[in-house]
Enzyme design. Sequence first.
Site, short mmCIF file in Angstrom:
data_model
loop_
_atom_site.label_atom_id
_atom_site.label_comp_id
_atom_site.label_asym_id
_atom_site.label_seq_id
_atom_site.Cartn_x
_atom_site.Cartn_y
_atom_site.Cartn_z
CD GLU A 262 -1.54 -3.90 8.99
OE1 GLU A 262 -1.17 -2.72 8.89
OE2 GLU A 262 -2.36 -4.43 8.21
CD GLU B 35 -1.00 0.41 4.62
OE1 GLU B 35 -0.45 -0.70 4.69
OE2 GLU B 35 -2.23 0.56 4.48
CG HIS C 17 0.20 -4.17 5.09
ND1 HIS C 17 -0.80 -3.81 4.21
CD2 HIS C 17 0.66 -5.38 4.67
CE1 HIS C 17 -0.93 -4.77 3.30
NE2 HIS C 17 -0.06 -5.72 3.55
CG HIS D 185 -1.96 -1.10 1.16
ND1 HIS D 185 -2.33 -1.86 2.24
CD2 HIS D 185 -2.68 -1.54 0.10
CE1 HIS D 185 -3.27 -2.72 1.84
NE2 HIS D 185 -3.49 -2.55 0.56
ZN LIG Z 1 -1.80 -2.07 4.18
#
Ligand SMILES: [Zn+2]
Length: 469
Positions: free
Chosen positions: A291, A99, A203, A96
């Site tokens: 994440e 990110e 992420h 992404h």
């Molecule tokens: Zn993401």
Amino acid sequence: MMSQPRTTPSLLLLPLLLWLPWLPHILGQNVPFEYHEYSQVTQVLREFHQNYSDITHLYSIGRSVQGRELWVIAISDNPTVHEVGEPEVQYVGNIHGNEVIGKEMLLHLLEYLTEGYGNNDTISSYLNTTRVHILPAMNPDGLQGSLEGDCYSSIGRENARSYDLNRNFPDKFEVNTQLIQPETEAIMNWTRNIPFSLSAIFHGGAMVANYPWDNTPYEWPVDLQSFPDDDIYRHLALTYSLNHGNMHVGDVCSGDFFEDGISNGADWYPLRGGMQDWVYIHGDCLTITLEVSCCKYPTQDKLRDHWVWNKNSLIELLLQVHRGIKGQVFINGTDTPVSGATVSIGDRDNSFHTTSAGEFWRILIPGQYSVTVSKAGYSSETRTVTVPGNLTFSAVIEDFYLVENGTNSALNASESTTGEYTTEITPSATVGREARHLAGNGCRLQMADYLVTLLNGALIMLICTNHVL
Ligand SMILES: [Zn+2]
């Protein structure tokens, strides 16, 4: 010597002072705690490749929609080749585009690994026995449209055609009708071409180590025990969260709570077309989603803290690729590898497959495992293997030798009188070798059936007229 006028030294130094901010890059050292846009990522990778050409290999796996190369840097003692038996690791940042912490952490990891080789025993041993591939920016087009300080919006998340790349992969449980994007295609080809056995995808927007499946065939709540490899996935996720500066706390970001800082992906929220499920299934590769920041694009002054928090996790996760079992599968009595053989662990309903060199890797937590290797046309073999708790720079090595079924039938024929025997032989190459073997032992092959075999790749009729084999 006469003293120089006071102004002269500063004038002489001026060109050097102008260069000072660039010196770390030129020397290939000290990646600054500053954000790198796409061109700067490319520059850093090129400089590290120049300065560490013996242990790095810079290559592109394709281009983004807007034509940006998707650069990967591989780090190993022989960085340009796959060495038989040596595991391969895939670290992917910035799927992404907005990110960005993962991308920066991967550049610092590159620096840490390259500078550590030859100076740090663990890193040296690791890179002598492993190849690490780093793709800092999978979505460079999205990155270019993203904004520093934008914690929550989706600006820059998607690729240049407005596709979310983490919804763009073929899905295990549902039909995904999305048009596969160039960035996704590049990842798929890359994953098919290199036998990765461990992967991490970075992420931002939460703080949790998330593991497959990301989608589920079940109604929520998910029955976690039904997921194959749940035990080793929990171990890999915990390896990251417990070594991280604060991920293990579980409620770092407001509104979220993850016990020990880990979660099954579908248990958090199911999604269709995610990358980690696809890489796991089609790459025979254990894959987790990390994440690593509550804010998707935090201000630059936070970068040093993030590196301090993530550094040990990044290294400890890399080391886990040497857990479990690895080996090669050969035709019994030969050094001919068996490719495409299935390697199963106990009653887990997922199987991995051998490479063209007959290699396999299964990352496993310590314990005893029933390992079955099978392939159509061969006898299968099951063996109990103990995986120790200590971690070295190699998984337990277990090679397997499969007996061709056709060879078995010939041996069986030796015990009986003249008769007809049917055996299952899949690849046509095997049929040729089998026919020669049997002809030398008094058997003949019915040509009509031989042709049927070549067409259907399944059954072949053998007629043995001489029982003294
Ligand atoms: Zn993401």
